[in-house]
Design a protein around this motif. Structure first.
Motif, PDB file in Angstrom:
ATOM      1  N   ASN A   1       0.770  -1.303   0.211  1.00 23.59           N
ATOM      2  CA  ASN A   1      -0.149  -0.205  -0.051  1.00 23.59           C
ATOM      3  C   ASN A   1       0.738   1.340   0.050  1.00 23.59           C
ATOM      4  N   ASP A   2       2.254   1.375   0.474  1.00 18.57           N
ATOM      5  CA  ASP A   2       2.678   2.531   0.822  1.00 18.57           C
ATOM      6  C   ASP A   2       4.114   2.674   0.000  1.00 18.57           C
ATOM      7  N   TYR A   3       4.602   1.555  -0.443  1.00 19.01           N
ATOM      8  CA  TYR A   3       5.967   1.443  -1.035  1.00 19.01           C
ATOM      9  C   TYR A   3       5.798   2.326  -2.410  1.00 19.01           C
ATOM     10  N   VAL A   4       6.912   3.220  -2.604  1.00 19.84           N
ATOM     11  CA  VAL A   4       7.121   4.022  -3.416  1.00 19.84           C
ATOM     12  C   VAL A   4       6.895   3.652  -5.109  1.00 19.84           C
ATOM     13  N   ASP A   5       7.110   2.375  -5.142  1.00 22.12           N
ATOM     14  CA  ASP A   5       7.087   1.477  -6.616  1.00 22.12           C
ATOM     15  C   ASP A   5       5.976   0.369  -6.402  1.00 22.12           C
ATOM     16  N   LYS A   6       5.405   0.143  -7.373  1.00 25.56           N
ATOM     17  CA  LYS A   6       4.586  -1.183  -7.380  1.00 25.56           C
ATOM     18  C   LYS A   6       5.428  -2.482  -7.579  1.00 25.56           C
ATOM     19  N   ILE A   7       5.077  -3.281  -6.406  1.00 27.57           N
ATOM     20  CA  ILE A   7       5.723  -4.623  -6.439  1.00 27.57           C
ATOM     21  C   ILE A   7       4.680  -5.611  -6.358  1.00 27.57           C
ATOM     22  N   ASN A   8       5.153  -6.951  -6.884  1.00 30.10           N
ATOM     23  CA  ASN A   8       4.247  -8.081  -6.785  1.00 30.10           C
ATOM     24  C   ASN A   8       4.497  -8.821  -5.502  1.00 30.10           C
ATOM     25  N   THR A   9       3.531  -8.438  -4.445  1.00 26.86           N
ATOM     26  CA  THR A   9       3.624  -8.974  -3.079  1.00 26.86           C
ATOM     27  C   THR A   9       3.587 -10.521  -3.118  1.00 26.86           C
ATOM     28  N   ASP A  10       2.677 -11.009  -4.015  1.00 26.31           N
ATOM     29  CA  ASP A  10       2.497 -12.332  -3.948  1.00 26.31           C
ATOM     30  C   ASP A  10       4.000 -13.191  -4.095  1.00 26.31           C
ATOM     31  N   SER A  11       4.521 -12.577  -5.350  1.00 28.69           N
ATOM     32  CA  SER A  11       6.112 -13.175  -5.465  1.00 28.69           C
ATOM     33  C   SER A  11       6.898 -12.866  -4.364  1.00 28.69           C
ATOM     34  N   LEU A  12       6.836 -11.674  -3.813  1.00 24.56           N
ATOM     35  CA  LEU A  12       7.698 -11.439  -2.479  1.00 24.56           C
ATOM     36  C   LEU A  12       7.262 -12.559  -1.355  1.00 24.56           C
ATOM     37  N   VAL A  13       6.334 -12.716  -1.208  1.00 30.83           N
ATOM     38  CA  VAL A  13       5.816 -13.646  -0.291  1.00 30.83           C
ATOM     39  C   VAL A  13       6.319 -15.092  -0.452  1.00 30.83           C
ATOM     40  N   GLY A  14       6.434 -15.606  -1.723  1.00 30.48           N
ATOM     41  CA  GLY A  14       6.972 -16.860  -2.208  1.00 30.48           C
ATOM     42  C   GLY A  14       8.401 -16.812  -1.968  1.00 30.48           C
ATOM     43  N   VAL A  15       9.009 -15.738  -2.001  1.00 33.28           N
ATOM     44  CA  VAL A  15      10.594 -15.488  -1.646  1.00 33.28           C
ATOM     45  C   VAL A  15      10.755 -15.687  -0.263  1.00 33.28           C
ATOM     46  N   VAL A  16       9.848 -15.083   0.473  1.00 32.31           N
ATOM     47  CA  VAL A  16       9.949 -15.094   2.083  1.00 32.31           C
ATOM     48  C   VAL A  16       9.848 -16.602   2.351  1.00 32.31           C
ATOM     49  N   ILE A  17       8.933 -17.254   1.915  1.00 37.31           N
ATOM     50  CA  ILE A  17       8.622 -18.592   2.373  1.00 37.31           C
ATOM     51  C   ILE A  17       9.548 -19.587   2.065  1.00 37.31           C
TER      52      ILE A  17
END
Length: 537
Positions: free
Chosen positions: A60-76
């Motif tokens: 919601n707040d980061y300056v660039d649009k990012i794919n949070t689904d992909s990011l969650v996958g990286v964290v997992i």
């Protein structure tokens, strides 16, 4: 495609790459076939809330649009990578292919193919699939699927597979060019289940000796195995060779069932210890199909998990001989659990022990998975592959079988009769290619260009006769390798392997995988060792 990308790799780098590929498969395949049966409850605490809050900020707040689904996958994936080497995060995109392999079938038309001049060329029509029933043949070119032109579009293999596979049973229409008759054929049929057999071969080697090869342990493995074994028992076998070489494992249940067929009533099969320390001991029933005849289990460094359960049960009960090389060394049990959104985690939830109580799990450093998987390659460096006295032995992990034999835990199942690998890494690399898609592709092109030369009446005739056009084959393959920059050499030392492999690949394209294995096994030192043992030589 894989070989085009790696053909310029140096020998050591290529061999390392190959071992890692094989070992990743071992990591994926083992454990319960019950998905998502964990009794665990979601944990809510401040740390988990921190992760939820961070993802919310990023979305919601980061300056660039990012794919949070992909990011969650990286964290997992990062979290799972901190666990043991066999706990694996499986994104939804990988889930289907893994499920198909383990369930023993997939939905599609049922062909294997190569791309020849940007056209789909059928290499093999899979048994009992829709294409076989419709009448497609090896060598056919698939031009059009319904109204979708498939040739000269630079489609990737993944693109083609996605078009040919599918769960829909709606009728489809294939337009096919058959080179042998220079004709276009139209086939109308529906996609359907295509078997993926895990028992790839079963036959009589001689009047008294049967052979069964198992590639993996899927949902259908025991059914396939029991049919194969019953057929051999009906032919009054006195000896059985069970080939588990290269088998990375799979479900635990069929491994137990297969071991049960060899062991007499109440003999122990395996001990599974859960994360709460509770041990479950599985013992054999009195219904085994082959409890009396002599048994030989073939293993190698890529035999893992469920394969090691069988090998350990046979060895610890003094039921038969384990022949080959030290197995991979995986004594951890995984359970597959849903994460949501189609993603899964294959999580280690238990350890298994052989009947004498030994663990065969190799030591590992969770922070260095590469070292764990490349340990198999290191066996060449330490000399173990050539000399069984170089197998590491931990004297503190010694166990005793009922007949007083010493067996050791802590790193795979060591064979009773050792088959050394005397080839250098360069020779192994060369011979690997002679069993690979490089040769398989060449065989297809050779037979496709000269169909009249390879007109055999039946599989028996082909098996019993020598490979025709031997010299032509050798020269044509040398030219093919030179034109494609494949660093493969045919010389006096490996010519027999080449000719045997060439004949085997012709067999699998014209007939079936069972004939392929029969031909390959004629030059197999493991098989020859068993036969010599039976004869007393």
């Amino acid at each position: 495609m894989l070989f085009l990308k790696i053909r310029n790799m140096k020998t050591d780098s290529f061999f390392l790459f190959l071992i890692i590929l094989l070992s990743i498969g071992i990591g994926y395949m083992f454990g319960s076939n019950k998905l998502g049966t964990s009794n665990s409850q979601p944990i809510t605490n401040s740390n988990v809330q921190k992760l939820n809050t961070l993802v919310s900020y990023l979305a919601n707040d980061y300056v660039d649009k990012i794919n949070t689904d992909s990011l969650v996958g990286v964290v997992i994936k990062s979290i799972v990578n901190e666990l043991d080497p066999h706990s694996v995060y499986i994104p939804e995109i990988q889930q289907q292919s893994l499920s198909e392999s383990m369930q023993g079938n997939f939905m599609g038309i049922g062909v294997s193919f190569f791309m020849v001049q940007d056209t789909i060329a059928v290499v093999r029509v899979l048994k009992e699939g829709p294409s076989e029933k419709a009448g497609l043949r090896s060598g056919d070119r698939i031009l059009i699927l319904d109204q979708d032109t498939l040739y000269q579009k630079n489609l990737s293999s993944a693109d083609i597979i996605s078009k040919l596979k599918g769960s829909s049973v709606a009728p489809i229409q294939l337009s096919v060019y058959r080179k042998k008759s220079d004709s276009i054929f139209i086939f109308n049929f529906s996609r359907g289940p295509v078997p993926l057999p895990s028992v790839s071969s079963s036959y009589m080697i001689n009047d008294e000796t049967g052979y069964i090869k198992i590639n993996r342990f899927s949902q259908t493995t025991y059914t396939e195995f029991s049919i194969a074994l019953q057929s051999l028992v009906n032919q009054e076998i006195q000896h059985l060779i069970l080939d588990l070489r290269g088998n990375p494992g799979g479900y635990l249940l069929p491994a137990k069932q297969i071991a049960d067929d060899f062991l007499s009533n109440q003999k122990p099969i395996v001990i599974v210890e859960s994360n709460n320390g509770i041990r479950e001991r599985t013992v054999a029933s009195s219904m085994g199909l082959f409890e009396k005849g002599s048994l030989f289990v073939l293993v190698d460094e890529n035999s893992a998990s469920a394969s090691e359960v069988i090998a350990g049960a046979i060895q610890d009960n003094d039921r038969g001989l384990i022949i080959g090389r030290r197995t991979f060394g995986k004594g951890l049990v995984q359970q597959q659990m849903p994460l949501g959104g189609g993603d899964q985690i294959r999580l280690t939830t238990a350890r298994y022990y052989t009947p004498t109580g030994r663990s065969i799990q190799r030591p590992y450093d969770a922070s260095n998975r590469d070292a764990y998987y490349t340990e198999v390659q290191e066996r060449y460096t330490t000399g173990e592959m050539k000399d069984e006295t170089q197998i590491p032995v931990n004297d503190s992990l010694v166990f005793t079988t009922p007949k007083g034999r010493k067996v050791f835990g802590g790193g795979g199942v060591s064979p009773d009769l050792y088959i050394s690998s005397k080839d250098s890494p360069e020779e192994m690399w060369n011979n690997y290619f002679l069993r690979s898609n490089v040769l398989n592709n060449f065989i297809f092109l050779e037979m496709d260009s000269n169909p009249k030369k390879y007109n055999f009446k039946n599989s028996a005739q082909f098996f019993n006769e020598p490979l025709p056009y031997k010299e032509d084959f050798i020269e044509a393959f040398k030219t093919y390798c030179a034109e494609n920059s494949f660093p493969i050499e045919i010389n006096d030392k490996n010519e027999a392997i080449f000719l045997n492999s060439a004949k085997a690949f012709i067999a699998i394209q014209l007939f079936d995988e069972n004939l392929y294995n029969r031909i390959v096994n004629q030059k197999d030192p493991f098989i020859q060792k068993v036969l010599g043992t039976i004869d007393g030589s």
